[in-house]
Design a protein around this motif. Sequence first.
Motif, PDB file in Angstrom:
ATOM      1  N   THR A 441       0.843  -1.197   0.000  1.00 53.76           N
ATOM      2  CA  THR A 441       0.000   0.000   0.000  1.00 53.76           C
ATOM      3  C   THR A 441       0.877   1.246   0.000  1.00 53.76           C
ATOM      4  N   ILE A 442       0.324   2.321  -0.542  1.00 62.04           N
ATOM      5  CA  ILE A 442       0.970   3.639  -0.472  1.00 62.04           C
ATOM      6  C   ILE A 442      -0.086   4.655  -0.062  1.00 62.04           C
ATOM      7  N   ASN A 443       0.279   5.474   0.914  1.00 62.28           N
ATOM      8  CA  ASN A 443      -0.555   6.605   1.294  1.00 62.28           C
ATOM      9  C   ASN A 443       0.169   7.885   0.907  1.00 62.28           C
ATOM     10  N   HIS A 453       3.844  14.302   1.626  1.00 61.32           N
ATOM     11  CA  HIS A 453       4.705  13.144   1.877  1.00 61.32           C
ATOM     12  C   HIS A 453       3.986  11.860   1.494  1.00 61.32           C
ATOM     13  N   LEU A 454       4.788  10.777   1.302  1.00 60.21           N
ATOM     14  CA  LEU A 454       4.293   9.455   0.938  1.00 60.21           C
ATOM     15  C   LEU A 454       4.732   8.443   1.975  1.00 60.21           C
ATOM     16  N   ARG A 455       3.885   7.428   2.187  1.00 61.67           N
ATOM     17  CA  ARG A 455       4.278   6.304   3.044  1.00 61.67           C
ATOM     18  C   ARG A 455       3.918   5.009   2.330  1.00 61.67           C
ATOM     19  N   ALA A 456       4.955   4.128   2.148  1.00 62.63           N
ATOM     20  CA  ALA A 456       4.755   2.807   1.556  1.00 62.63           C
ATOM     21  C   ALA A 456       4.899   1.755   2.647  1.00 62.63           C
ATOM     22  N   LYS A 457       3.963   0.770   2.664  1.00 61.87           N
ATOM     23  CA  LYS A 457       3.991  -0.286   3.687  1.00 61.87           C
ATOM     24  C   LYS A 457       3.813  -1.643   3.018  1.00 61.87           C
ATOM     25  N   GLY A 475      24.817   9.780  -5.312  1.00 60.38           N
ATOM     26  CA  GLY A 475      24.769   8.333  -5.526  1.00 60.38           C
ATOM     27  C   GLY A 475      23.327   7.883  -5.542  1.00 60.38           C
ATOM     28  N   VAL A 476      23.124   6.576  -5.666  1.00 60.58           N
ATOM     29  CA  VAL A 476      21.778   6.027  -5.704  1.00 60.58           C
ATOM     30  C   VAL A 476      21.706   4.856  -4.731  1.00 60.58           C
ATOM     31  N   ASN A 477      20.604   4.802  -3.963  1.00 63.99           N
ATOM     32  CA  ASN A 477      20.406   3.745  -2.973  1.00 63.99           C
ATOM     33  C   ASN A 477      19.231   2.865  -3.394  1.00 63.99           C
ATOM     34  N   LYS A 478      19.437   1.564  -3.292  1.00 68.43           N
ATOM     35  CA  LYS A 478      18.342   0.622  -3.496  1.00 68.43           C
ATOM     36  C   LYS A 478      18.181  -0.151  -2.200  1.00 68.43           C
ATOM     37  N   ALA A 479      16.944  -0.129  -1.641  1.00 69.79           N
ATOM     38  CA  ALA A 479      16.761  -0.721  -0.322  1.00 69.79           C
ATOM     39  C   ALA A 479      15.358  -1.304  -0.209  1.00 69.79           C
ATOM     40  N   SER A 480      15.186  -2.161   0.818  1.00 68.52           N
ATOM     41  CA  SER A 480      13.879  -2.709   1.164  1.00 68.52           C
ATOM     42  C   SER A 480      13.727  -2.671   2.674  1.00 68.52           C
ATOM     43  N   CYS A 481      12.493  -2.531   3.140  1.00 71.65           N
ATOM     44  CA  CYS A 481      12.211  -2.493   4.565  1.00 71.65           C
ATOM     45  C   CYS A 481      10.705  -2.620   4.758  1.00 71.65           C
ATOM     46  N   ASP A 482      10.235  -2.451   5.998  1.00 73.26           N
ATOM     47  CA  ASP A 482       8.792  -2.575   6.250  1.00 73.26           C
ATOM     48  C   ASP A 482       8.026  -1.321   5.848  1.00 73.26           C
ATOM     49  N   VAL A 483       8.607  -0.160   6.152  1.00 72.14           N
ATOM     50  CA  VAL A 483       7.918   1.113   5.908  1.00 72.14           C
ATOM     51  C   VAL A 483       8.904   2.109   5.314  1.00 72.14           C
ATOM     52  N   ILE A 484       8.447   2.843   4.299  1.00 74.80           N
ATOM     53  CA  ILE A 484       9.270   3.905   3.707  1.00 74.80           C
ATOM     54  C   ILE A 484       8.458   5.197   3.718  1.00 74.80           C
ATOM     55  N   ASP A 485       9.068   6.255   4.239  1.00 72.86           N
ATOM     56  CA  ASP A 485       8.456   7.587   4.214  1.00 72.86           C
ATOM     57  C   ASP A 485       9.298   8.502   3.340  1.00 72.86           C
ATOM     58  N   MET A 486       8.628   9.215   2.415  1.00 72.69           N
ATOM     59  CA  MET A 486       9.320  10.212   1.608  1.00 72.69           C
ATOM     60  C   MET A 486       8.646  11.559   1.826  1.00 72.69           C
ATOM     61  N   TYR A 487       9.456  12.569   2.144  1.00 69.21           N
ATOM     62  CA  TYR A 487       8.946  13.908   2.432  1.00 69.21           C
ATOM     63  C   TYR A 487       9.361  14.852   1.304  1.00 69.21           C
ATOM     64  N   PHE A 488       8.442  15.773   0.965  1.00 71.40           N
ATOM     65  CA  PHE A 488       8.677  16.681  -0.154  1.00 71.40           C
ATOM     66  C   PHE A 488       8.723  18.126   0.327  1.00 71.40           C
ATOM     67  N   GLU A 489       9.423  18.930  -0.427  1.00 71.67           N
ATOM     68  CA  GLU A 489       9.376  20.375  -0.223  1.00 71.67           C
ATOM     69  C   GLU A 489       8.917  21.018  -1.522  1.00 71.67           C
ATOM     70  N   GLN A 490       8.152  22.107  -1.393  1.00 75.99           N
ATOM     71  CA  GLN A 490       7.596  22.778  -2.564  1.00 75.99           C
ATOM     72  C   GLN A 490       8.584  23.793  -3.115  1.00 75.99           C
ATOM     73  N   LYS A 491       8.882  23.662  -4.391  1.00 77.61           N
ATOM     74  CA  LYS A 491       9.755  24.598  -5.075  1.00 77.61           C
ATOM     75  C   LYS A 491       9.015  25.212  -6.256  1.00 77.61           C
ATOM     76  N   LYS A 492       9.647  26.152  -6.914  1.00 76.89           N
ATOM     77  CA  LYS A 492       8.994  26.849  -8.008  1.00 76.89           C
ATOM     78  C   LYS A 492       8.571  25.892  -9.111  1.00 76.89           C
ATOM     79  N   TYR A 493       9.373  24.884  -9.368  1.00 76.15           N
ATOM     80  CA  TYR A 493       9.096  23.965 -10.463  1.00 76.15           C
ATOM     81  C   TYR A 493       8.285  22.755 -10.008  1.00 76.15           C
TER      82      TYR A 493
END
Length: 543
Positions: A441-443, A453-457, A475-493
């Motif tokens: 799921t993703i919220n 922000h997004l949360r994947a479970k 660099g680039v990270n590839k990972a797995s876990c139980d829960v992932i949270d991504m937070y955003f900031e608003q920019k002009k674009y």
Amino acid sequence: MIFLKRLLIAMLGLLASTIVYAQAPIKDTSRHGKMITIISADRENFQQIDSLTQVLSLAGKAKVQQEKTIFEADSIALNQLTNILEAFGNVHINDNDSIHTYSQYLKYVGKEKKAYLNKKVKLTDGKGVLTTEELVYDEQTKIGIYYKGGKVVNGKTVLTSTEGYYYGETKDVYFKQNVFLKDSGFTVKTDTLLYNTKTGITTIVAPSTIVSGKQTIKTKDGYYDTKSKKAFFNQRPIIDDSAYTFIADKIAVDDKTGLSEYDGNAVYRTKDSTGYDLIAGNIKANRKTNALLATQKPLLLIKQPQDTTYITADTLFTSKLSELVKSRTVPVVRDSVKGKIPMTKNPKDSSADRYFEAYFNVRIFNDSLQAVCDSMFYSGEDSVFRLFKNPIAWAQKNQITGDTMYLFVQNKKPERLYVFENAMSIQKLTDKYFNQIKGTTINGFFLDGKIDHLRAKGNAETVYYGVDESNKYLGVNKASCDVIDMYFEQKKYGASPQKIVLRNNLEGTAYPMRQINHEELRLRKFKWLENLRPKSKFDIFSN
């Protein structure tokens, strides 16, 4: 004595011949048409005024006849030379037992078979009754004309006008100038109108205004059947109700069933600034359930002062939610509500007691979020869009996919996007680099209509590109876990990832930018589907 006897015999002979001459009608002449013959009267008087004027006066239940037409009155003056009669008091013309005309005065020209009637004129054909003060009626053509105001009553239908033309053969009445029709439940105002007393059909041939309760119809071509309560209007009529307006090239209405159809550039508009509009090639409506079925490139606009939501599909349907829950259970998806959806406490709040369904090739656009799917359901009670079968949503630079999506709306702006089963979020950084989050799921949570922000479970995975303060890739990270949270900031674009948080049972690897094949790094079932995204409200009909 002999002279006196001869004189008396001559006078008696002259008197006898005069009486016989007065009672025996003159023979037919083509010049004067069929002769008017005397049937009966209480009293008779004959006068020979001159060679062109020969008057036979009948008084007391006077009755005469021309062919199959019978004339009755209190008194009749008949000129047998010109075949013209005048009748006074309680005049009745019986035209072959099909049309009956009454008045207080009549002048009838037998040659032309034309009647001129005055004072309390009434004409009836067994269906409708025409009343006026002056009427010209032609016995040959069965046409009656009035010029100084008249009224036709046929059952519950009443029509008035300044001028009128009655056609006895077809039972049509042609009304002109200041025409007003009143029937049970509606009225019509116009300058010209055609009405049939036998069928009860009103034919509209000029700009007309029809008022039925709170509803006003403006049209200039069509008909209304007062018996079946069915109507059909052409040339882009307008229906104006207290809550909405309806416009189409053609409109068909059945007042008995409450069903109606709007064909050709049909436009339904609610008068509430926060209501909805519906545009389609064809719309069918049910007044009893307030349902609308739109086909032929339908477009639904859920309105608000800013950021209106546009929805297209092969088929769009809307009706009252209170009607739907009578036949089936509507699942509730708001966390704060359990069980069935409660009906709005205020029954007048029509926007809350309404749902929308869309089927096949559904496309949604507003400034904050765009989406496509196979079918959609929206409830005004909980303000949630349910998107089914391969739904895709875009919020600024983010693409979100899954098996099913729920889009929660607050004040008609995106509040939360819940995706379950095979949920994935992709953010395009360049043509080669994509941030990716995947889970059962993703919220997605929105702030003022913008992604926050997004949360994947559930078996969550991510591919995330780290950047420094100058937005250079580290660099680039590839990972797995139980829960992932991504937070955003608003920019002009647009919204840009500010940080990512990985929770519980973390496993992952960090790669330098030049030491990895970025295409191989992509998560399973990765698809960038920007070509399917509606770019603007004008692009919403694109395939």
